[in-house]
Write a protein that holds these residues in place. Structure first.
Motif, PDB file in Angstrom:
ATOM      1  N   ASP A   9      68.778  38.815  52.950  1.00 60.51           N
ATOM      2  CA  ASP A   9      67.674  37.993  52.352  1.00 60.51           C
ATOM      3  C   ASP A   9      67.165  38.509  51.015  1.00 60.51           C
ATOM      4  O   ASP A   9      66.318  38.182  50.106  1.00 60.51           O
ATOM      5  CB  ASP A   9      66.894  37.627  52.713  1.00 60.51           C
ATOM      6  N   ASN A  10      67.050  40.201  50.680  1.00 60.87           N
ATOM      7  CA  ASN A  10      66.526  40.847  49.418  1.00 60.87           C
ATOM      8  C   ASN A  10      67.583  41.179  48.483  1.00 60.87           C
ATOM      9  O   ASN A  10      67.754  42.134  48.826  1.00 60.87           O
ATOM     10  CB  ASN A  10      65.692  41.629  49.985  1.00 60.87           C
ATOM     11  N   SER A  11      68.632  40.338  47.776  1.00 63.26           N
ATOM     12  CA  SER A  11      68.860  40.899  46.951  1.00 63.26           C
ATOM     13  C   SER A  11      68.932  41.637  46.058  1.00 63.26           C
ATOM     14  O   SER A  11      67.960  40.363  45.172  1.00 63.26           O
ATOM     15  CB  SER A  11      70.586  39.711  47.037  1.00 63.26           C
ATOM     16  N   PRO A  12      68.791  42.233  44.716  1.00 65.61           N
ATOM     17  CA  PRO A  12      69.759  43.208  45.653  1.00 65.61           C
ATOM     18  C   PRO A  12      69.140  44.455  46.258  1.00 65.61           C
ATOM     19  O   PRO A  12      69.924  44.883  46.483  1.00 65.61           O
ATOM     20  CB  PRO A  12      70.162  43.615  43.867  1.00 65.61           C
ATOM     21  N   GLY A  13      68.057  43.960  46.906  1.00 62.49           N
ATOM     22  CA  GLY A  13      67.577  45.250  47.004  1.00 62.49           C
ATOM     23  C   GLY A  13      66.603  45.927  46.207  1.00 62.49           C
ATOM     24  O   GLY A  13      66.452  45.664  45.333  1.00 62.49           O
ATOM     25  N   LEU A  14      65.879  47.153  47.038  1.00 62.95           N
ATOM     26  CA  LEU A  14      65.246  48.152  46.354  1.00 62.95           C
ATOM     27  C   LEU A  14      66.645  49.263  45.833  1.00 62.95           C
ATOM     28  O   LEU A  14      67.665  50.078  46.405  1.00 62.95           O
ATOM     29  CB  LEU A  14      64.511  48.629  47.233  1.00 62.95           C
ATOM     30  N   PRO A  15      66.210  49.395  44.063  1.00 63.08           N
ATOM     31  CA  PRO A  15      67.413  50.322  44.074  1.00 63.08           C
ATOM     32  C   PRO A  15      67.178  52.245  44.763  1.00 63.08           C
ATOM     33  O   PRO A  15      65.361  52.572  44.996  1.00 63.08           O
ATOM     34  CB  PRO A  15      66.635  50.560  42.490  1.00 63.08           C
ATOM     35  N   VAL A  16      67.910  53.013  44.553  1.00 66.57           N
ATOM     36  CA  VAL A  16      67.799  54.474  45.358  1.00 66.57           C
ATOM     37  C   VAL A  16      68.603  54.848  43.312  1.00 66.57           C
ATOM     38  O   VAL A  16      68.872  54.823  43.026  1.00 66.57           O
ATOM     39  CB  VAL A  16      68.770  54.579  45.896  1.00 66.57           C
ATOM     40  N   ARG A  17      67.659  56.516  44.208  1.00 69.81           N
ATOM     41  CA  ARG A  17      67.953  56.990  43.041  1.00 69.81           C
ATOM     42  C   ARG A  17      69.309  58.546  44.103  1.00 69.81           C
ATOM     43  O   ARG A  17      68.365  59.044  45.044  1.00 69.81           O
ATOM     44  CB  ARG A  17      66.763  58.068  42.866  1.00 69.81           C
ATOM     45  N   PHE A  18      69.268  59.670  43.169  1.00 73.57           N
ATOM     46  CA  PHE A  18      70.746  60.211  44.109  1.00 73.57           C
ATOM     47  C   PHE A  18      69.456  62.022  43.328  1.00 73.57           C
ATOM     48  O   PHE A  18      70.356  61.635  42.541  1.00 73.57           O
ATOM     49  CB  PHE A  18      72.095  60.107  43.668  1.00 73.57           C
ATOM     50  N   GLU A  19      69.818  62.772  44.011  1.00 76.33           N
ATOM     51  CA  GLU A  19      69.501  64.180  43.541  1.00 76.33           C
ATOM     52  C   GLU A  19      69.898  65.556  44.014  1.00 76.33           C
ATOM     53  O   GLU A  19      69.795  65.364  44.867  1.00 76.33           O
ATOM     54  CB  GLU A  19      67.950  63.546  44.045  1.00 76.33           C
ATOM     55  N   SER A  20      70.074  66.576  43.194  1.00 77.92           N
ATOM     56  CA  SER A  20      70.814  67.317  43.871  1.00 77.92           C
ATOM     57  C   SER A  20      69.952  68.357  42.985  1.00 77.92           C
ATOM     58  O   SER A  20      69.789  68.223  42.595  1.00 77.92           O
ATOM     59  CB  SER A  20      72.194  67.242  43.707  1.00 77.92           C
ATOM     60  N   PRO A  21      69.621  69.619  43.180  1.00 73.58           N
ATOM     61  CA  PRO A  21      69.382  70.257  42.645  1.00 73.58           C
ATOM     62  C   PRO A  21      70.001  71.442  41.719  1.00 73.58           C
ATOM     63  O   PRO A  21      69.455  71.886  40.694  1.00 73.58           O
ATOM     64  CB  PRO A  21      67.969  71.787  43.600  1.00 73.58           C
ATOM     65  N   LEU A  22      71.214  70.733  41.613  1.00 76.67           N
ATOM     66  CA  LEU A  22      71.906  71.333  40.606  1.00 76.67           C
ATOM     67  C   LEU A  22      72.161  71.214  39.012  1.00 76.67           C
ATOM     68  O   LEU A  22      71.620  70.124  39.329  1.00 76.67           O
ATOM     69  CB  LEU A  22      73.598  71.634  40.957  1.00 76.67           C
ATOM     70  N   ARG A  23      71.809  72.084  38.747  1.00 76.21           N
ATOM     71  CA  ARG A  23      72.054  71.488  37.116  1.00 76.21           C
ATOM     72  C   ARG A  23      73.132  70.659  36.354  1.00 76.21           C
ATOM     73  O   ARG A  23      73.075  71.575  35.363  1.00 76.21           O
ATOM     74  CB  ARG A  23      71.035  72.836  36.254  1.00 76.21           C
TER      75      ARG A  23
END
Length: 195
Positions: free
Chosen positions: A70-84
């Motif tokens: 029932d929660n559309s589109p939901g919570l946004p996420v962020r993808f994080e890598s320590p590589l530059r």
């Protein structure tokens, strides 16, 4: 000098052959540490809905990562890598976090929880490299949990328990999704939760 350059070229070719660029629904590369994205389910059984936080047991605040139909589109996420590097590939170990949380508890983690097994929760602890990878799956992507960044990982799937679809390690039954970029005003809306 020529040998070093040749070795670097061979390494980059081998790296490119073993990893693939992760793209959003508009076919743009997914940013490393920038931008906010919704995980949109691919399955026909899950038409609509999105990620949310839920309280489990006697918790004072919601910490369990769930899929809420029932929660559309939901919570946004962020993808994080320590590589530059600018973009996410399938070979990178990642941290995943909810965007614009009103709480310090926003980074995904996995912990043993009876009777779910290895459940995805949020915490304030961030791993240097991250325990997750985003990998290609049937018609989209899946998240794979690699404890201690080992070679063997477990698929993150959905476990239905107590009226909630909890994200947990469910190897062989992944939650398959596409990645949709969130608009700037959507990513700053804050965290919503379900009880």
């Amino acid at each position: 000098m020529k040998i070093t350059f040749l070795a670097l070229c061979l390494f980059l070719c081998a790296y490119k052959a073993t990893s693939s660029l992760i793209v959003d629904t508009d076919n743009y590369p997914v940013s490393n540490g920038g931008g906010a994205y919704y995980l949109v389910p691919v399955s026909n059984k899950l038409s609509g809905g999105g990620l949310a936080l839920a309280t489990v047991g006697n918790e004072a605040e919601p910490k369990a990562v769930v899929f809420d139909p029932d929660n559309s589109p939901g919570l946004p996420v962020r993808f994080e890598s320590p590589l530059r590097i600018a973009f996410i590939t399938s070979s990178l170990f990642l941290n995943i976090r909810f965007v614009s949380s009103s709480s310090d508890l926003e980074v995904w983690d996995v912990s043993q929880e009876f009777p779910i097994g290895w459940a995805v929760r949020v915490s304030d602890t961030i791993s240097l490299t991250g325990p997750f990878k985003v990998e290609s799956a049937r018609g989209g992507y899946k998240i794979v949990y690699y404890p201690d960044q080992g070679e063997t990982g477990g698929d993150i799937g959905l476990v239905h328990r107590d009226g909630k679809y909890r994200l947990a390690v469910k190897d062989g039954e992944p939650f398959i999704f596409q990645i949709k970029k969130a608009a700037e005003d959507e990513s700053s809306a804050g965290i919503r939760s379900v009880v």
